[in-house]
Design an enzyme around this catalytic site. Structure first.
Site, mmCIF file in Angstrom:
data_model
loop_
_atom_site.group_PDB
_atom_site.id
_atom_site.type_symbol
_atom_site.label_atom_id
_atom_site.label_comp_id
_atom_site.label_asym_id
_atom_site.label_seq_id
_atom_site.Cartn_x
_atom_site.Cartn_y
_atom_site.Cartn_z
ATOM 1 N N GLU A 139 0.828 -1.205 0.000
ATOM 2 C CA GLU A 139 0.000 0.000 0.000
ATOM 3 C C GLU A 139 0.869 1.264 0.000
ATOM 4 O O GLU A 139 1.848 1.369 0.723
ATOM 5 C CB GLU A 139 -0.917 0.021 1.232
ATOM 6 C CG GLU A 139 -1.903 -1.137 1.278
ATOM 7 C CD GLU A 139 -2.979 -1.069 0.199
ATOM 8 O OE1 GLU A 139 -3.102 -0.019 -0.468
ATOM 9 O OE2 GLU A 139 -3.699 -2.071 0.028
ATOM 10 N N ARG B 179 -18.113 -0.608 5.712
ATOM 11 C CA ARG B 179 -19.134 -1.293 4.897
ATOM 12 C C ARG B 179 -19.751 -2.443 5.687
ATOM 13 O O ARG B 179 -20.894 -2.819 5.486
ATOM 14 C CB ARG B 179 -18.473 -1.815 3.612
ATOM 15 C CG ARG B 179 -19.402 -2.484 2.635
ATOM 16 C CD ARG B 179 -18.650 -2.961 1.400
ATOM 17 N NE ARG B 179 -17.596 -3.931 1.692
ATOM 18 C CZ ARG B 179 -17.804 -5.206 2.007
ATOM 19 N NH1 ARG B 179 -19.026 -5.696 2.077
ATOM 20 N NH2 ARG B 179 -16.779 -6.014 2.255
ATOM 21 N N CYS C 94 -8.014 -2.054 8.258
ATOM 22 C CA CYS C 94 -6.634 -2.043 7.756
ATOM 23 C C CYS C 94 -6.149 -0.620 7.491
ATOM 24 O O CYS C 94 -5.048 -0.240 7.915
ATOM 25 C CB CYS C 94 -6.521 -2.896 6.488
ATOM 26 S SG CYS C 94 -6.644 -4.657 6.826
ATOM 27 N N HIS D 145 -1.450 -5.715 1.813
ATOM 28 C CA HIS D 145 -2.678 -6.511 1.721
ATOM 29 C C HIS D 145 -2.382 -7.803 0.963
ATOM 30 O O HIS D 145 -1.622 -7.795 -0.018
ATOM 31 C CB HIS D 145 -3.769 -5.723 0.988
ATOM 32 C CG HIS D 145 -4.728 -5.020 1.900
ATOM 33 N ND1 HIS D 145 -4.947 -3.664 1.852
ATOM 34 C CD2 HIS D 145 -5.548 -5.493 2.885
ATOM 35 C CE1 HIS D 145 -5.854 -3.332 2.774
ATOM 36 N NE2 HIS D 145 -6.228 -4.421 3.407
#
Ligand code: PCA
Length: 220
Positions: free
Chosen positions: A86, A96, A149, A173
């Site tokens: 990342e 979500r 995360c 990830h």
């Protein structure tokens, strides 16, 4: 490392399972990555809860306990086909799905008044190159999402920026493990392969101060 100097200390973090999964490959891979000696580095691991609040409490405690030079946080990104290093953490929690404590924040700043974003302080492109050199698929990602995360990545980057300038850190990830998707047409990577990739990332981060200048951007 030369004899007489302290080894570079690397803290790997993984996550507990979330979203109804029985396992989280990030934690298995982290444990396996740290199970054998690596380039004279001192390797430490901690499993973080998948909860906005408790994750940072646990990360801070692990940093206090292990005094790392490098922190590599790792999480599952189900559906991604490769190891993604990342680039950037954003200052927002937007859930979500509920976290493991039932929290579902919407558009909540992680650090009120903090910068909109932080970049990883690991050599992300050198890390991607190292994973590829180990024979595994990898790319730079420009979003860590807005779930736990990203929260941990932003929290780590904020700690580094405000309190721990000698520490370097970032987030990786990883795909599902094959056993998670035997009945779904989803990409996966074996946990041992992910562990190999994490070892390549840690070793590369430890010896690389200046990142590679190669294009790894995305058009969308
Ligand atoms: N992945 C989630 C949280 C925990 C994990 O392993 C995420 O990408 O936010």
């Amino acid at each position: 490392m030369t004899s007489g100097t302290a080894p570079t200390r690397v803290l790997f973090t993984g996550f507990e399972p979330f979203d109804g999964e029985a396992t989280n490959p990030s934690w298995g891979a982290v444990r396996s990555a740290a199970a054998a000696p690596l380039d004279g580095l001192a390797l430490h691991t901690v499993e973080l809860p998948c909860a906005y609040g408790a994750s940072m409490t646990a990360l801070r405690a692990a940093i206090d306990e292990t005094s790392p030079d490098i922190v590599v946080c790792v999480g599952q990104a189900g559906g991604r086909p490769d190891i993604t290093v990342e680039r950037v953490a954003v200052n927002v929690d937007d859930a979500r799905i509920p976290d493991s404590a039932g929290a579902e924040p919407v558009d909540r700043p992680i650090v009120p008044g903090g910068p909109a974003a932080y970049f990883a302080t690991l050599p992300i492109k050198a890390c991607v190159a190292a994973v590829r050199a180990a024979g595994l698929p990898a790319s730079v990602s420009n979003t860590a999402g807005t779930f736990v995360c990203n929260h941990v990545f932003y929290g780590l980057a904020h700690l580094i920026a405000t309190e721990l300038p000698h520490v370097r850190g970032g987030f990786v990830h990883v795909p599902y493990a094959p056993e998670q998707v035997t009945d779904r047409a989803q990409p996966s990577l074996p946990v041992d392969a992910v562990a190999t990739a994490l070892r390549a990332i840690a070793a590369t981060a430890a010896r690389t101060r200046t990142d590679l200048r190669v294009a790894e951007g995305a058009t969308h």
